[in-house]
Design a protein around this motif. Structure first.
Motif, short mmCIF file in Angstrom:
data_model
loop_
_atom_site.label_atom_id
_atom_site.label_comp_id
_atom_site.label_asym_id
_atom_site.label_seq_id
_atom_site.Cartn_x
_atom_site.Cartn_y
_atom_site.Cartn_z
N ASP A 124 41.19 -51.17 88.85
CA ASP A 124 41.59 -49.81 89.22
C ASP A 124 43.10 -49.73 89.42
OD1 ASP A 124 38.93 -49.11 89.18
OD2 ASP A 124 38.68 -49.10 91.36
N ALA A 125 43.66 -50.76 90.05
CA ALA A 125 45.09 -50.75 90.35
C ALA A 125 45.93 -50.79 89.08
CB ALA A 125 45.44 -51.94 91.25
N ALA A 126 45.52 -51.62 88.11
CA ALA A 126 46.29 -51.73 86.86
C ALA A 126 46.26 -50.41 86.10
CB ALA A 126 45.72 -52.85 86.00
N LEU A 127 45.09 -49.80 86.01
CA LEU A 127 44.98 -48.53 85.28
C LEU A 127 45.78 -47.44 85.98
CD1 LEU A 127 43.74 -46.85 83.00
CD2 LEU A 127 41.75 -46.47 84.47
N ALA A 128 45.67 -47.36 87.30
CA ALA A 128 46.39 -46.33 88.05
C ALA A 128 47.90 -46.49 87.90
CB ALA A 128 46.00 -46.38 89.52
N ALA A 129 48.37 -47.74 87.93
CA ALA A 129 49.81 -47.99 87.80
C ALA A 129 50.32 -47.58 86.42
CB ALA A 129 50.10 -49.47 88.05
N ARG A 130 49.55 -47.88 85.38
CA ARG A 130 49.97 -47.51 84.03
C ARG A 130 49.96 -46.00 83.84
NH1 ARG A 130 52.34 -51.54 80.76
NH2 ARG A 130 51.87 -53.46 81.90
N LYS A 131 48.97 -45.34 84.40
CA LYS A 131 48.92 -43.88 84.28
C LYS A 131 50.08 -43.24 85.05
CE LYS A 131 44.80 -41.88 84.45
NZ LYS A 131 43.41 -41.57 84.87
N GLU A 132 50.43 -43.81 86.17
CA GLU A 132 51.56 -43.29 86.94
C GLU A 132 52.86 -43.43 86.16
OE1 GLU A 132 53.71 -43.88 91.33
OE2 GLU A 132 51.93 -45.06 90.79
N ARG A 133 53.04 -44.59 85.53
CA ARG A 133 54.24 -44.79 84.71
C ARG A 133 54.26 -43.85 83.51
NH1 ARG A 133 54.63 -50.87 83.13
NH2 ARG A 133 56.31 -50.00 81.87
N PHE A 134 53.09 -43.63 82.93
CA PHE A 134 53.02 -42.72 81.79
C PHE A 134 53.38 -41.30 82.22
CE2 PHE A 134 50.89 -39.79 78.91
CZ PHE A 134 51.31 -40.27 77.68
N MET A 135 52.91 -40.88 83.37
CA MET A 135 53.23 -39.53 83.85
C MET A 135 54.71 -39.39 84.17
SD MET A 135 50.76 -37.61 83.37
CE MET A 135 51.63 -36.20 84.08
N ALA A 136 55.36 -40.49 84.55
CA ALA A 136 56.81 -40.45 84.75
C ALA A 136 57.51 -40.17 83.41
CB ALA A 136 57.30 -41.76 85.35
N VAL A 137 56.97 -40.74 82.33
CA VAL A 137 57.50 -40.45 80.99
C VAL A 137 57.31 -38.97 80.66
CG1 VAL A 137 57.15 -40.86 78.52
CG2 VAL A 137 57.21 -42.79 80.12
N ILE A 138 56.13 -38.45 80.94
CA ILE A 138 55.85 -37.04 80.67
C ILE A 138 56.79 -36.14 81.48
CG2 ILE A 138 54.13 -35.20 80.96
CD1 ILE A 138 53.57 -37.02 78.59
N ASP A 139 57.04 -36.50 82.73
CA ASP A 139 57.97 -35.72 83.56
C ASP A 139 59.37 -35.72 82.94
OD1 ASP A 139 55.98 -35.12 85.36
OD2 ASP A 139 56.51 -36.73 86.77
N GLY A 140 59.78 -36.86 82.40
CA GLY A 140 61.08 -36.93 81.75
C GLY A 140 61.16 -36.05 80.51
N VAL A 141 60.08 -36.01 79.75
CA VAL A 141 60.03 -35.15 78.56
C VAL A 141 60.11 -33.68 78.98
CG1 VAL A 141 58.58 -34.39 76.64
CG2 VAL A 141 58.80 -36.83 77.15
N ARG A 142 59.41 -33.33 80.05
CA ARG A 142 59.46 -31.94 80.53
C ARG A 142 60.89 -31.55 80.90
NH1 ARG A 142 54.27 -32.81 84.38
NH2 ARG A 142 52.61 -32.26 82.89
N ARG A 143 61.59 -32.45 81.59
CA ARG A 143 62.97 -32.14 82.00
C ARG A 143 63.88 -31.95 80.79
NH1 ARG A 143 61.91 -36.25 85.78
NH2 ARG A 143 63.01 -37.75 84.46
N ASP A 144 63.68 -32.78 79.77
CA ASP A 144 64.62 -32.80 78.64
C ASP A 144 64.31 -31.79 77.55
OD1 ASP A 144 65.85 -34.87 79.97
OD2 ASP A 144 64.90 -36.45 78.78
N TYR A 145 63.06 -31.35 77.47
CA TYR A 145 62.67 -30.49 76.34
C TYR A 145 62.25 -29.08 76.75
CZ TYR A 145 62.78 -34.37 73.00
OH TYR A 145 63.19 -35.40 72.18
N PHE A 146 62.03 -28.85 78.04
CA PHE A 146 61.49 -27.54 78.44
C PHE A 146 62.48 -26.80 79.34
CE2 PHE A 146 57.89 -29.92 77.05
CZ PHE A 146 56.96 -29.01 76.59
#
Length: 313
Positions: A291-313
């Motif tokens: 559970d911890a590994a999956l949650a950590a990877r999803k959190e890092r992925f959402m940080a990428v999505i947040d960066g895309v939102r800042r740069d493209y929207f």
């Protein structure tokens, strides 16, 4: 911005979820940066699949086939993450940019939350196996539910999410099972199954790709895959694979006037080793990332999505 969708003639739920997943993760993306192609879920980082022209935003894609495109021009390639450490190494990126396959984020969509469990133990073959094999019939004999990966993506995902066990030859069958916390067992019927992409994803979550071998179920499947069937080796035949694909749709085999009862019985008898191996594989010890590994990877992925939102929207 338009999500890239590799639309295969046979259909494949792992590719098809690009049609709607990105609208959930990045609402309004189709109204901004029309010049940009979002390259997301799939083993699509190769010169044969992606268009040569245009600017590309890469989020979670993987390598596994053919040759990598030249991604050195950062004005044309904005790479935010890839599927796993093997793709990162192949592309020349830091390993920590190999985060996770974006398909795991399907679990965050409201329509896939709190689905009731069905108790099914489900086999998800590779699309080639679905096109050329006898797997629906075999599953009936070994107590498994058969799930065609060429079906409508959301319906396939619901079946995976509500199962109690997934036996997966389809990589995205295992990815979605793991994301929904459904234990899974990997199987493989031939050398045509791409182990690079499996290991790429598996290493991102600290699990192991060690598939149980299951023989192909028909001579036609052996021809399509370049596998052995009852001791006879066959070279892979692309034309045969395409023809077999046309003859099957879902679980229904198109009627063949030459398919006598005796011939059907003979085919089923020849598939007994496949049935036995699949049954044995289904009794093995399943895997599940922590559970911890999956949650950590999803959190890092959402940080990428947040960066895309800042740069493209």
């Amino acid at each position: 911005m338009k999500p890239f969708h590799w639309e295969s003639t046979h259909g494949n739920f792992g590719d098809d979820l690009n049609l709607w997943l990105w609208d959930f993760l990045l609402p309004g993306l189709r109204n901004v940066h029309e010049e940009t192609l979002l390259v997301g879920v799939g083993t699509v980082l190769n010169t044969l699949i992606l268009p040569l022209e245009g600017r590309k935003l890469v989020i979670g894609s993987g390598f596994g086939y053919g040759s990598l495109p030249d991604m050195s021009d950062r004005n044309l390639w904005d790479i935010r993450s890839v599927r796993g450490p093997l793709t990162a190494e192949k592309v020349g990126l830091p390993q920590d940019m190999g985060i996770i396959d974006p398909a795991v984020m399907v679990t965050e969509m409201p329509e896939f939350k709190n689905l009731p469990k069905s108790g099914r133990r489900t086999f998800v073959p590779h699309w080639e196996s679905a096109a050329a094999g006898l797997w629906p019939e075999i599953c009936k004999t070994v107590g498994l539910s058969y799930l065609d990966p060429r079906g409508e993506a959301k319906a396939v995902i619901r079946e995976i999410a509500t199962s109690e066990l997934i036996v997966a030859e389809s990589m995205h069958g295992a990815i979605l099972a793991d994301a929904f916390r459904v234990p899974w067992i990997a199987v493989s019927t031939s050398r045509s199954i791409n182990s690079f992409k499996w290991n790429d994803w598996a290493r991102s979550l600290g699990v192991t790709y060690a598939p149980k071998h299951v023989p192909v179920s028909t001579r036609a499947e052996a021809i399509a895959k370049g596998a052995r069937f009852w001791g006879v080796g066959f070279e892979r035949n692309e034309q045969a694979a395409e023809e077999l694909e046309k003859r099957r749709e879902g679980e229904t085999v198109v009627a063949d006037p030459e398919q006598t009862t005796l011939r059907v019985m003979a085919k089923q008898a020849l598939a007994v080793p496949s049935a036995l191996a699949l049954w044995q594989a289904s009794k093995g010890k399943p895997q599940l990332s922590s559970d911890a590994a999956l949650a950590a990877r999803k959190e890092r992925f959402m940080a990428v999505i947040d960066g895309v939102r800042r740069d493209y929207f």
